[in-house]
Design a protein around this motif. Structure first.
Motif, PDB file in Angstrom:
ATOM      1  N   LYS A  96      40.322 -91.912  -5.059  1.00 27.14           N
ATOM      2  CA  LYS A  96      39.269 -91.170  -5.618  1.00 27.14           C
ATOM      3  C   LYS A  96      38.972 -91.596  -7.149  1.00 27.14           C
ATOM      4  N   LEU A  97      39.788 -91.799  -7.738  1.00 28.06           N
ATOM      5  CA  LEU A  97      39.497 -92.369  -9.424  1.00 28.06           C
ATOM      6  C   LEU A  97      38.684 -93.656  -9.188  1.00 28.06           C
ATOM      7  N   TYR A  98      39.060 -94.625  -8.084  1.00 30.11           N
ATOM      8  CA  TYR A  98      38.087 -95.761  -7.980  1.00 30.11           C
ATOM      9  C   TYR A  98      36.954 -95.431  -7.628  1.00 30.11           C
ATOM     10  N   ASN A  99      36.715 -94.649  -6.591  1.00 28.16           N
ATOM     11  CA  ASN A  99      35.563 -94.344  -6.377  1.00 28.16           C
ATOM     12  C   ASN A  99      34.606 -93.784  -7.318  1.00 28.16           C
ATOM     13  N   GLU A 100      35.128 -92.823  -8.174  1.00 24.51           N
ATOM     14  CA  GLU A 100      34.414 -92.384  -9.463  1.00 24.51           C
ATOM     15  C   GLU A 100      34.220 -93.431 -10.451  1.00 24.51           C
ATOM     16  N   GLN A 101      34.941 -94.348 -10.716  1.00 21.22           N
ATOM     17  CA  GLN A 101      34.680 -95.609 -11.303  1.00 21.22           C
ATOM     18  C   GLN A 101      33.558 -96.437 -10.727  1.00 21.22           C
ATOM     19  N   PHE A 102      33.971 -96.491  -9.731  1.00 19.76           N
ATOM     20  CA  PHE A 102      32.673 -97.359  -8.974  1.00 19.76           C
ATOM     21  C   PHE A 102      31.426 -96.731  -8.846  1.00 19.76           C
ATOM     22  N   LEU A 103      31.236 -95.489  -8.786  1.00 23.06           N
ATOM     23  CA  LEU A 103      29.873 -94.873  -8.864  1.00 23.06           C
ATOM     24  C   LEU A 103      29.474 -94.809 -10.156  1.00 23.06           C
ATOM     25  N   LEU A 104      30.287 -94.686 -11.208  1.00 26.40           N
ATOM     26  CA  LEU A 104      29.913 -94.651 -12.708  1.00 26.40           C
ATOM     27  C   LEU A 104      29.324 -96.174 -13.005  1.00 26.40           C
ATOM     28  N   LEU A 105      30.013 -97.100 -12.364  1.00 22.88           N
ATOM     29  CA  LEU A 105      29.548 -98.430 -12.762  1.00 22.88           C
ATOM     30  C   LEU A 105      28.134 -98.662 -12.105  1.00 22.88           C
ATOM     31  N   ALA A 106      27.969 -98.031 -10.788  1.00 22.90           N
ATOM     32  CA  ALA A 106      26.873 -98.243 -10.190  1.00 22.90           C
ATOM     33  C   ALA A 106      25.677 -97.399 -10.739  1.00 22.90           C
ATOM     34  N   ALA A 107      26.039 -96.211 -11.398  1.00 29.81           N
ATOM     35  CA  ALA A 107      25.231 -95.622 -12.149  1.00 29.81           C
ATOM     36  C   ALA A 107      24.737 -96.350 -13.319  1.00 29.81           C
ATOM     37  N   LEU A 108      25.594 -96.804 -13.907  1.00 34.46           N
ATOM     38  CA  LEU A 108      25.319 -97.783 -15.123  1.00 34.46           C
ATOM     39  C   LEU A 108      24.386 -98.710 -14.910  1.00 34.46           C
ATOM     40  N   GLU A 109      24.588 -99.302 -13.798  1.00 36.16           N
ATOM     41  CA  GLU A 109      23.575-100.604 -13.492  1.00 36.16           C
ATOM     42  C   GLU A 109      22.137-100.269 -13.344  1.00 36.16           C
ATOM     43  N   GLU A 110      22.150 -99.002 -12.359  1.00 32.52           N
ATOM     44  CA  GLU A 110      20.998 -98.286 -12.031  1.00 32.52           C
ATOM     45  C   GLU A 110      20.067 -98.103 -13.164  1.00 32.52           C
ATOM     46  N   THR A 111      20.709 -97.175 -14.178  1.00 27.93           N
ATOM     47  CA  THR A 111      20.081 -96.770 -15.173  1.00 27.93           C
ATOM     48  C   THR A 111      19.566 -97.936 -16.178  1.00 27.93           C
ATOM     49  N   ALA A 112      20.555 -98.968 -16.147  1.00 27.26           N
ATOM     50  CA  ALA A 112      20.096-100.204 -17.126  1.00 27.26           C
ATOM     51  C   ALA A 112      19.128-100.591 -16.522  1.00 27.26           C
ATOM     52  N   THR A 113      18.986-101.011 -15.235  1.00 28.58           N
ATOM     53  CA  THR A 113      17.968-101.576 -14.468  1.00 28.58           C
ATOM     54  C   THR A 113      16.434-101.073 -14.721  1.00 28.58           C
ATOM     55  N   ARG A 114      16.552 -99.478 -14.548  1.00 30.82           N
ATOM     56  CA  ARG A 114      15.438 -98.845 -14.582  1.00 30.82           C
ATOM     57  C   ARG A 114      14.854 -99.119 -15.960  1.00 30.82           C
ATOM     58  N   ARG A 115      15.624 -98.889 -17.114  1.00 25.83           N
ATOM     59  CA  ARG A 115      15.236 -99.166 -18.524  1.00 25.83           C
ATOM     60  C   ARG A 115      14.839-100.486 -18.665  1.00 25.83           C
ATOM     61  N   ILE A 116      15.493-101.489 -18.093  1.00 22.68           N
ATOM     62  CA  ILE A 116      14.814-102.924 -17.963  1.00 22.68           C
ATOM     63  C   ILE A 116      13.494-102.783 -17.693  1.00 22.68           C
ATOM     64  N   ASP A 117      12.959-102.340 -16.630  1.00 21.19           N
ATOM     65  CA  ASP A 117      11.880-102.412 -15.971  1.00 21.19           C
ATOM     66  C   ASP A 117      10.886-101.598 -16.886  1.00 21.19           C
ATOM     67  N   HIS A 118      11.193-100.705 -17.466  1.00 20.24           N
ATOM     68  CA  HIS A 118      10.516 -99.872 -18.412  1.00 20.24           C
ATOM     69  C   HIS A 118      10.050-100.893 -19.596  1.00 20.24           C
ATOM     70  N   LEU A 119      11.024-101.603 -20.075  1.00 23.53           N
ATOM     71  CA  LEU A 119      10.856-102.110 -21.431  1.00 23.53           C
ATOM     72  C   LEU A 119      10.089-103.137 -21.185  1.00 23.53           C
ATOM     73  N   GLU A 120      10.053-103.938 -19.760  1.00 25.75           N
ATOM     74  CA  GLU A 120       9.297-105.135 -19.398  1.00 25.75           C
ATOM     75  C   GLU A 120       7.853-104.403 -19.372  1.00 25.75           C
ATOM     76  N   THR A 121       7.678-103.285 -18.958  1.00 30.09           N
ATOM     77  CA  THR A 121       6.208-102.718 -18.729  1.00 30.09           C
ATOM     78  C   THR A 121       5.792-102.523 -19.888  1.00 30.09           C
ATOM     79  N   ILE A 122       6.509-102.103 -20.911  1.00 34.47           N
ATOM     80  CA  ILE A 122       5.930-101.838 -22.203  1.00 34.47           C
ATOM     81  C   ILE A 122       5.339-103.269 -22.733  1.00 34.47           C
TER      82      ILE A 122
END
Length: 438
Positions: free
Chosen positions: A211-237
């Motif tokens: 269960k802890l692994y799942n939460e860590q995995f999801l946190l890492l995936a969420a981190l990648e997702e938010t970073a990717t979105r922020r990258i797309d936004h900055l590139e658009t800017i």
């Protein structure tokens, strides 16, 4: 009870009647009188003597058999005791072995958890630092507002999503990632104590670790997702400014390509039982954070603000226009803002003062080098408050609005040059608006 006692007394009285024993000695007859009690006492003594004789006889006759039986019993007891001691020692050894294996399993699980925790901690800390810097930039740009001075419509100064929404709902993505993590946890090594007495406890520990692994995995995936979105936004800017991203990213200076290596340090000792999927996800997230950090540094150097943070009026655009003094068609390499006399003129991005003085036609002027090929100019000032070589930050005051040089009234002429080529400052200020508007 008294009746029964009376019957017994009568029976004993009839059985042991008083008797006299006569004997003659030297012509004289003597007798001895024996009462019932005396007879009963003698009878008891006689029976006891007979029993003792019988016991002694049996003991003598069967002594050897008794000794043999006792020795056999002792051997049986010793054998039983020895077996119990052996069983107890075996149980003790099993418990020790079990404890050792449990400790090994626990240490292994904790090592994996700690390794992932450290990776997450470092990555999240880096991402948080980048977000904090971008948030400060957003706050600063919000202070100046849009090209015509418009402020945010609400207090939420968040990075907007410049890209269209993903077709897959977030819940579906989370469910997919959770199933992926569950599948990997199931495919992992099973505990060697699965069929042991501690199997239940180990199963519970493995479930908690999964269960802890799942939460860590999801946190890492969420981190990648938010970073990717922020990258797309900055590139658009950056694209909104009209400057190519490739022209802003410096090529790697590599003299020996085979030795070109790098990456985040991860202790190999922590990866013995590491999840390959987790570290693949981490590598993607770390790469996204690295890219985001690079873009953050680039955006922080781009002049995205207005040179005036006070109320102002846009008076002249970029490109061809009628010259305000001659009326002839001329090229205007900047934009003009009119505002109250001596309004503070501020730096539109961090940089170093290249020039601070008077030039023909420009009047009092300040030029700032922001790095990455960006230079800004602020002309027709009433007063200059900085010196050449001085370091300034976003919205540091560099002078006061005036009408020096070739000017028809109090205003600031603002230019942006990229690698010597003049660009439209309105596009940069409009791009800066996307940083703070939600």
């Amino acid at each position: 009870m008294g009746r029964q006692t009376g019957k017994i007394r009568r029976f004993l009285s009839r059985l042991f009647k008083e008797r006299q024993i006569y004997h003659r000695s030297d012509g004289v007859v003597h007798f001895i009188s024996m009462s019932s009690k005396t007879q009963i006492a003698l009878a008891i003594v006689a029976v006891g003597a007979l029993l003792w004789v019988a016991y002694a006889s049996v003991n003598v006759v069967f002594k050897e058999q008794i000794i043999v039986a006792k020795e056999r019993d002792i051997r049986i007891m010793e054998t039983t005791l020895s077996k119990r001691l052996i069983d107890a020692q075996k149980a003790y050894d099993d418990v020790n072995l079990l404890n050792h294996v449990i400790e090994k399993e626990f240490d292994s699980a904790m090592s994996d958890i700690w390794a992932r925790h450290q990776i997450l901690k470092n990555t999240v800390a880096r991402k948080a630092e980048i977000d904090s810097t971008l948030e400060l930039l957003a706050d600063g740009l919000a202070e100046a507002g849009g090209p015509r001075g418009q402020k945010p419509s609400n207090s939420n100064r968040l990075m907007i999503d410049a890209e269209p929404g993903e077709p897959t709902p977030r819940q579906s993505r989370v469910s997919l990632l959770r199933r992926q993590a569950d599948a990997e946890a199931i495919a992992g090594e099973r505990s060697e104590l699965e069929d042991s007495p501690a199997g239940g406890a180990m199963e519970s520990m493995e479930e908690a670790a999964a269960k802890l692994y799942n939460e860590q995995f999801l946190l890492l995936a969420a981190l990648e997702e938010t970073a990717t979105r922020r990258i797309d936004h900055l590139e658009t800017i950056i694209e909104a400014t009209g400057v190519s991203l490739d022209s802003l990213v410096a090529p790697a200076k590599v003299t020996n390509t085979p030795l070109a290596q790098g990456g985040v340090f991860i202790d190999a000792a922590m990866m013995d039982n590491a999840s390959p999927e987790f570290f693949q996800r981490f590598n993607r997230a770390a790469e996204a954070v690295d890219t985001l950090d690079t873009l953050k540094a680039i955006v922080a150097q781009i002049p995205l603000s207005s040179p005036l943070t006070v109320s102002r009026r846009f008076t002249s655009g970029f490109g061809l226009r009628r010259d305000p003094l001659t009326g002839k068609l001329a090229s205007h390499h900047g934009i003009d803002f009119a505002a109250a006399w001596a309004s503070p003129i501020t730096a539109t991005a961090p940089g170093v003062i290249n020039f601070a003085g008077t030039r023909a036609g420009w009047g009092r002027m300040v030029e700032i080098n922001h790095g990455n090929g960006f230079v800004t100019r602020y002309a027709h000032l009433n007063r200059i408050t900085v010196k050449k070589g001085q370091r300034v930050e976003l919205h540091d005051k560099i002078g006061e609005l005036g009408s020096s040089g070739r000017s028809t009234g109090p205003h600031v002429h603002y230019e942006i040059l990229f690698k010597g080529k003049p660009l439209n400052p309105s596009r940069f200020i409009e791009a800066g608006r996307y940083v703070f508007e939600s």
